[in-house]
Structures are given as C-alpha cells and as structure tokens.
Write an enzyme that holds these catalytic residues in place. Structure first.
Site, PDB file in Angstrom:
ATOM      1  N   CYS A  24      -4.032  -7.068  -0.182  1.00  0.00           N
ATOM      2  CA  CYS A  24      -4.531  -6.522  -1.452  1.00  0.00           C
ATOM      3  C   CYS A  24      -5.155  -7.640  -2.266  1.00  0.00           C
ATOM      4  O   CYS A  24      -4.499  -8.658  -2.535  1.00  0.00           O
ATOM      5  CB  CYS A  24      -3.399  -5.863  -2.239  1.00  0.00           C
ATOM      6  SG  CYS A  24      -3.929  -5.291  -3.876  1.00  0.00           S
TER       7      CYS A  24
ATOM      8  N   CYS B  69       0.267  -2.049  -6.819  1.00  0.00           N
ATOM      9  CA  CYS B  69      -0.478  -2.370  -8.049  1.00  0.00           C
ATOM     10  C   CYS B  69      -1.555  -1.354  -8.408  1.00  0.00           C
ATOM     11  O   CYS B  69      -2.191  -1.479  -9.452  1.00  0.00           O
ATOM     12  CB  CYS B  69      -1.086  -3.766  -7.944  1.00  0.00           C
ATOM     13  SG  CYS B  69      -2.556  -3.849  -6.909  1.00  0.00           S
TER      14      CYS B  69
ATOM     15  N   CYS C 257      -2.937  -7.939  -5.893  1.00  0.00           N
ATOM     16  CA  CYS C 257      -1.544  -8.383  -6.008  1.00  0.00           C
ATOM     17  C   CYS C 257      -1.064  -9.195  -4.803  1.00  0.00           C
ATOM     18  O   CYS C 257       0.065  -9.679  -4.797  1.00  0.00           O
ATOM     19  CB  CYS C 257      -0.615  -7.197  -6.235  1.00  0.00           C
ATOM     20  SG  CYS C 257      -0.343  -6.177  -4.777  1.00  0.00           S
TER      21      CYS C 257
ATOM     22  N   CYS D 133      -6.542  -1.357  10.114  1.00  0.00           N
ATOM     23  CA  CYS D 133      -5.315  -0.703  10.568  1.00  0.00           C
ATOM     24  C   CYS D 133      -4.241  -1.008   9.524  1.00  0.00           C
ATOM     25  O   CYS D 133      -3.769  -2.141   9.411  1.00  0.00           O
ATOM     26  CB  CYS D 133      -4.947  -1.278  11.935  1.00  0.00           C
ATOM     27  SG  CYS D 133      -3.520  -0.506  12.684  1.00  0.00           S
TER      28      CYS D 133
END
Ligand code: FE
Length: 140
Positions: A101, A55, A104, A124
C-alpha cells in the site's frame, strides 16, 4: 475515516495490532499469505473499488479484476499507479515483486508478468488486505 495522523501511527506495529484482525496483521504486517480459495473476494464479481483494509487507500477497481484461477483476487492494473508501491522481495528463495500500500505500507501481495490484459501484469492480492466499496453504496 482514517486521518493522516492515524496513518502515520500505523507505521507502529502496536497500533496496527489494535486495528487489524489477527489474520490481517499476519498478512499485512508480517507479509503472510492467506490460504487460496478462502478469502472473501477471489470469486467476487461485484462492481466497485477495492480499498486498503487498514487505511482506505483506493488500490484496485472491479474493472481490472479477473479470475486467475489461483484462489486470490487478481487484477491487471492498480486503480492508480501512485497508490501502490512495488518492492523486490527475495524471500522464500524466489525473486518476486511485492505489492505494498502506497499510503500505509501494508503488504498486499505480489505482481507477476503473466497477466491477461494489455499491462501483462497479474496483481495477486490477499483478500484480507482489501475492503470492497460497492459502486451502488453511497459515498460517506
Ligand atoms: Fe493502506
């Protein structure tokens, strides 16, 4: 450019499948993990901003990237705390903190408490979830 409408549609797996590579789909939608030392960015020293490969959300910057020796891109902090979401993950018989995220909902990786910086964190992250926007590239 991904419009808000497109991002909303990204919640739909069928749409994701058409947009992502099979490797990206497996990691970002099925919470997979890429093999260490195979990704594009674990050894990258390029200056720039790492954005969500799905995104375009700005997730991390090269300023907080460090070599963790794990074979995955590692960061001490997100670009903006509101751009990532942290969730408890009890899969595989461990309790870990998943990094998602914030825009999204893609799975990105995990965050651990053994980082080298002031934050003490080690984000990570799978390379395949990231796109690097180099600092010397002109903005669109
Ligand atoms: Fe995203």
């Amino acid at each position: 450019m991904t419009s808000d409408d497109d991002i909303h549609k990204l919640k739909d797996n069928a749409v994701w499948k058409g947009k992502l590579t099979p490797d990206q789909y497996r990691v970002m939608r099925e919470k997979g993990t890429e093999k260490p030392f195979t990704g594009e960015y674990y050894h990258s020293n390029e200056v720039g901003t790492y954005v969500c490969a799905a995104c375009g959300n700005e997730l991390f910057t090269s300023e907080t990237k460090f070599d963790s020796g794990t074979g995955w891109p590692s960061f001490t902090d997100p670009a903006n705390r509101s751009h990532v979401e942290l969730r408890e993950d009890q899969s595989h018989g461990m309790v870990r903190t998943e990094v998602v995220c914030g825009k999204c909902g893609a799975h990105l990786g995990h965050v651990f408490d053994d980082g080298p910086g002031a934050s003490g964190k080690r984000y990570c992250i799978n390379s395949v979830c990231l796109d690097l926007k180099k600092a010397d590239e002109k903005k669109p």
